[in-house]
Design an enzyme around this catalytic site. Structure first.
Site, mmCIF file in Angstrom:
data_model
loop_
_atom_site.group_PDB
_atom_site.id
_atom_site.type_symbol
_atom_site.label_atom_id
_atom_site.label_comp_id
_atom_site.label_asym_id
_atom_site.label_seq_id
_atom_site.Cartn_x
_atom_site.Cartn_y
_atom_site.Cartn_z
ATOM 1 N N LEU A 129 -15.598 -13.651 19.286
ATOM 2 C CA LEU A 129 -15.352 -12.275 18.881
ATOM 3 C C LEU A 129 -15.909 -12.141 17.477
ATOM 4 O O LEU A 129 -15.818 -13.068 16.672
ATOM 5 C CB LEU A 129 -13.848 -11.959 18.870
ATOM 6 C CG LEU A 129 -13.127 -11.960 20.220
ATOM 7 C CD1 LEU A 129 -11.637 -11.673 20.009
ATOM 8 C CD2 LEU A 129 -13.734 -10.943 21.178
ATOM 9 N N ASP A 130 -16.508 -10.999 17.183
ATOM 10 C CA ASP A 130 -16.993 -10.764 15.835
ATOM 11 C C ASP A 130 -15.843 -10.924 14.845
ATOM 12 O O ASP A 130 -14.672 -10.736 15.184
ATOM 13 C CB ASP A 130 -17.569 -9.354 15.710
ATOM 14 C CG ASP A 130 -18.798 -9.150 16.574
ATOM 15 O OD1 ASP A 130 -19.549 -10.122 16.758
ATOM 16 O OD2 ASP A 130 -18.990 -8.021 17.062
ATOM 17 N N LYS A 131 -16.181 -11.238 13.629
ATOM 18 C CA LYS A 131 -15.179 -11.435 12.579
ATOM 19 C C LYS A 131 -14.171 -10.291 12.547
ATOM 20 O O LYS A 131 -12.960 -10.511 12.449
ATOM 21 C CB LYS A 131 -15.876 -11.571 11.224
ATOM 22 C CG LYS A 131 -14.925 -11.638 10.033
ATOM 23 C CD LYS A 131 -15.703 -11.700 8.726
ATOM 24 C CE LYS A 131 -14.758 -11.692 7.525
ATOM 25 N NZ LYS A 131 -15.497 -11.730 6.236
#
Length: 343
Positions: free
Chosen positions: A162-164
């Protein structure tokens, strides 16, 4: 005999969309006919002589290598002629991330895998700019001796990201057999993934499909875009809540798993995710009609309003069907309350 074509796409630092690293240089190469069937890590070590096979193997396992816009995480992947390989390279960080005591919301754990609710702001892998405090550091600290080793190294197996600044459900492997099984499930899209997104605007239809090939934006390699020549991508959406014509809460289900797929597809359809710094609206930072308190809630969000709410899959060892849900985090709920009150 055909020679491999190698290109350094940039000699300046770029933010690499689709990964957790802050900066990187892009390296690109095309697989020649005589390399057909070679292991990815071995071939790249021959092409990029300044990078060791061990270093390249690590980059592959961290999800920093793409083939034709598809993230490859298996060093043993067998390459095919004509494939375009892109490597996001950056200076090496510590080879052995340190275990750290970082609070985790654990939804499930057994001898083979662990499922967590990742908070927004947490990077998955250690990298320049984020050498510690990552999910990997937290998993090493939490799992300890229960990690039997991935590829002979005692570490968690990350099979998706998952993106940051995207929150929600993630699974990580604790054993080699679970790692291999999960990697196969994700590669074959044999999983259930549901995301909740707060977006600008209100789709007319209560549910629908957004279909469009996704690839690197030719004008900006840091971004993805719907474009000819991209990889097929399909996103199903359902309107869960409407806030007048200003905003909506959408439930999105992925049929494919392209980099930034939901963010790219929703922006392309005219409903960009609120707070998205890459694909969002720059002229209109706020949904129309928000009062001062509502605008404060959006500013406090400070990220794209995207949450991985559901992850379902077959257990790679037991075969049991598992399904996990993570409730919307407080920052997104605060925006929803503001929209309810003022829009």
């Amino acid at each position: 005999m055909p020679r491999t074509t190698t290109t350094i796409l940039s000699t300046r630092k770029l933010g690499w969309s689709g990964s957790d690293i802050d900066e990187s240089d892009w390296l690109e190469t095309e697989i020649p006919p005589d390399a057909a069937g070679a292991r990815l890590d071995r071939h790249l070590s021959q092409v990029f002589g300044d990078l060791s096979r061990t270093r390249l193997k690590s980059l592959i396992e961290q999800g920093k290598v793409e083939i034709d816009d598809r993230t490859i995480t298996e060093p043993s992947y067998r390459v095919k002629p004509g494939e375009r390989v892109m490597v996001a390279w950056e200076p090496a960080v510590e080879a052995d991330p340190e275990p750290q005591t970082i609070p985790l919301t654990v939804l499930y754990e057994d001898a083979d895998l662990i499922v967590i609710d990742k908070p927004a702001g947490m990077v998955v892998h250690p990298a320049p700019g984020n050498p510690d405090g990552t999910l990997v550091n937290a998993l090493l600290g939490h799992c300890g001796d229960s990690l039997s080793g991935i590829g002979g190294v005692r570490r968690p197996g990350i099979v998706h990201r998952l993106d940051k600044d995207t929150s929600g459900v993630m699974v990580a492997a604790k054993t080699d057999r679970a790692h291999q099984g999960l990697a196969t499930l994700f590669a074959e899209h044999d999983i259930e993934r549901v995301y909740m997104a707060l977006v600008f605007g209100a789709p007319i239809r209560p549910r629908g499909v957004i279909e469009g090939p996704i690839g690197r934006d030719p004008k900006d390699r840091k971004r993805m875009a719907v474009r000819d020549g991209g990889k097929a991508a399909l996103t199903h959406y359902r309107v869960a809540r409407r806030f007048g014509a200003a905003a909506s809460l959408l439930e999105c289900r992925l049929e494919t798993g392209r980099t930034h797929q939901i963010r790219v597809h929703l922006a392309h359809a005219g409903y960009p995710v609120i707070g998205d710094p890459v694909y969002g609206r720059r002229r209109q930072a706020m949904p129309k009609g928000l009062d001062a308190a509502g605008q404060d809630a959006v500013r406090a969000l400070g990220r794209q309003a995207l949450h991985a709410a559901v992850l379902g899959f077959r257990h790679p060892v037991s075969g049991e069907t598992l399904r996990f849900e993570a409730p919307l985090p407080e920052d997104m709920r605060a925006v929803i309350r503001a929209l309810d009150n003022t829009v």
